[in-house]
Motif scaffolding. Sequence first.
Motif, mmCIF file in Angstrom:
data_model
loop_
_atom_site.group_PDB
_atom_site.id
_atom_site.type_symbol
_atom_site.label_atom_id
_atom_site.label_comp_id
_atom_site.label_asym_id
_atom_site.label_seq_id
_atom_site.Cartn_x
_atom_site.Cartn_y
_atom_site.Cartn_z
ATOM 1 N N ALA A 112 0.847 -1.165 -0.044
ATOM 2 C CA ALA A 112 0.015 -0.063 0.051
ATOM 3 C C ALA A 112 0.697 1.240 0.054
ATOM 4 O O ALA A 112 0.288 2.226 -0.444
ATOM 5 N N THR A 113 2.128 1.363 0.317
ATOM 6 C CA THR A 113 2.841 2.557 0.502
ATOM 7 C C THR A 113 3.749 2.564 -0.754
ATOM 8 O O THR A 113 4.528 3.504 -0.798
ATOM 9 N N SER A 114 3.437 1.880 -1.887
ATOM 10 C CA SER A 114 4.200 2.177 -3.064
ATOM 11 C C SER A 114 3.138 2.370 -4.338
ATOM 12 O O SER A 114 2.924 1.247 -4.802
ATOM 13 N N PRO A 115 2.526 3.419 -4.072
ATOM 14 C CA PRO A 115 1.484 3.501 -4.732
ATOM 15 C C PRO A 115 1.458 3.931 -6.336
ATOM 16 O O PRO A 115 0.609 4.243 -7.159
ATOM 17 N N LEU A 116 2.800 3.932 -6.827
ATOM 18 C CA LEU A 116 3.166 4.711 -8.172
ATOM 19 C C LEU A 116 3.190 3.744 -9.294
ATOM 20 O O LEU A 116 3.259 4.089 -10.528
ATOM 21 N N ARG A 117 3.055 2.387 -8.844
ATOM 22 C CA ARG A 117 2.948 1.304 -9.898
ATOM 23 C C ARG A 117 1.732 1.459 -10.916
ATOM 24 O O ARG A 117 0.901 2.265 -10.659
ATOM 25 N N THR A 118 2.040 1.253 -12.084
ATOM 26 C CA THR A 118 0.935 1.283 -13.231
ATOM 27 C C THR A 118 0.035 0.145 -13.398
ATOM 28 O O THR A 118 0.568 -1.109 -12.845
ATOM 29 N N SER A 185 6.869 -2.967 -4.418
ATOM 30 C CA SER A 185 5.942 -2.534 -4.979
ATOM 31 C C SER A 185 4.828 -3.836 -5.366
ATOM 32 O O SER A 185 3.745 -3.834 -4.852
ATOM 33 N N ILE A 186 5.535 -4.727 -5.905
ATOM 34 C CA ILE A 186 4.794 -5.971 -6.292
ATOM 35 C C ILE A 186 5.424 -7.211 -6.153
ATOM 36 O O ILE A 186 6.652 -7.462 -6.439
ATOM 37 N N TYR A 187 4.772 -8.245 -5.589
ATOM 38 C CA TYR A 187 5.357 -9.429 -5.417
ATOM 39 C C TYR A 187 4.335 -10.592 -6.017
ATOM 40 O O TYR A 187 3.055 -10.267 -5.934
ATOM 41 N N ALA A 188 4.793 -11.420 -6.566
ATOM 42 C CA ALA A 188 3.823 -12.409 -7.207
ATOM 43 C C ALA A 188 4.273 -13.805 -6.829
ATOM 44 O O ALA A 188 5.383 -14.129 -6.995
ATOM 45 N N ARG A 214 8.599 5.419 -10.626
ATOM 46 C CA ARG A 214 7.450 4.486 -9.969
ATOM 47 C C ARG A 214 7.940 3.664 -8.769
ATOM 48 O O ARG A 214 7.077 2.833 -8.522
ATOM 49 N N SER A 215 8.887 4.002 -8.225
ATOM 50 C CA SER A 215 9.507 3.130 -6.910
ATOM 51 C C SER A 215 9.597 3.865 -5.633
ATOM 52 O O SER A 215 10.027 3.284 -4.675
ATOM 53 N N ILE A 226 6.146 14.002 -2.701
ATOM 54 C CA ILE A 226 7.062 13.429 -3.672
ATOM 55 C C ILE A 226 5.903 12.738 -4.622
ATOM 56 O O ILE A 226 6.012 12.925 -5.835
ATOM 57 N N VAL A 227 5.230 11.625 -3.800
ATOM 58 C CA VAL A 227 4.260 10.842 -4.541
ATOM 59 C C VAL A 227 3.169 11.505 -5.265
ATOM 60 O O VAL A 227 2.733 11.423 -6.332
ATOM 61 N N ALA A 228 2.639 12.661 -4.676
ATOM 62 C CA ALA A 228 1.580 13.523 -5.005
ATOM 63 C C ALA A 228 2.085 14.423 -6.300
ATOM 64 O O ALA A 228 1.413 14.344 -7.339
ATOM 65 N N MET A 229 3.471 14.631 -6.214
ATOM 66 C CA MET A 229 4.018 15.529 -7.441
ATOM 67 C C MET A 229 4.217 14.491 -8.676
ATOM 68 O O MET A 229 3.812 14.810 -9.757
ATOM 69 N N LEU A 230 4.607 13.228 -8.379
ATOM 70 C CA LEU A 230 4.767 12.356 -9.463
ATOM 71 C C LEU A 230 3.419 11.742 -9.777
ATOM 72 O O LEU A 230 3.372 11.493 -11.409
#
Length: 237
Positions: A112-118, A185-188, A214-215, A226-230
């Motif tokens: 949840a704390t890595s929200p910039l992934r697409t 960000s993502i684990y599978a 995105r990381s 920073i996240v809001a800007m990105l």
Amino acid sequence: MGFTLKRVCTICARGGSKGVPGKNVRMVAGLPLIAHSVLRALETGLFDALAVSSDDPTILEAAAQAGATILVQRPDNMATDRAPKIPAIRHCVAEAEAQARVAFDQIVDLDATSPLRTTGDIIAVVDMLAEPDTSNVITGAPARRSPYFNLVEVTAEGRPALSKTLDVNVVRRQDAPECFDMNASIYAWHRADLFKMDSVFGPHTRLFEMPEERSVDVDSPLDFEIVAMLMAAQQKE
């Protein structure tokens, strides 16, 4: 008739953040932080269920409003700042299977704390998981520092030294082996591998590369800015 994989997305978000209290429901770009991960997962169309696990009812409510289909009460012993994440993911999967009355074949966990992934990042990770001889996939960005070139440790004698050395001196960063920062960000995983691996690293682990922009992992008030800007920059693309 072909076999259809059953796939669940999990998001495990505890309530007791010390760096930024309440960060998982703090507003960023008009939404609670956790909502961004929920929405990206839903947009992929890949998942039969989206399960959010938390010890905090406020987080669970925000996730439900964003579209989470399964809510899991996270046990207190899995919600401390020292608790490892894999047991929490396993617990979330088991509870999701009990609620959905289905056994999932693949698990994709979003932090949840890595929200910039697409959505494209998530889809690419799932595609990589489907490749032969792959147990699980992690994500990372090119490292800013190299253990072979400019990342140092202090020895027992109090002397700085490179963290890792090669048989030949590395005089340019470009000559060092490629290194990555895990971006959480993502684990599978394939389900069987998730329930037998006690680490995200194994002989058949793969890494999906994501760019630095995105990381960002939110761990401070500055990270929110920073996240809001990105995010604003992403929306303009």
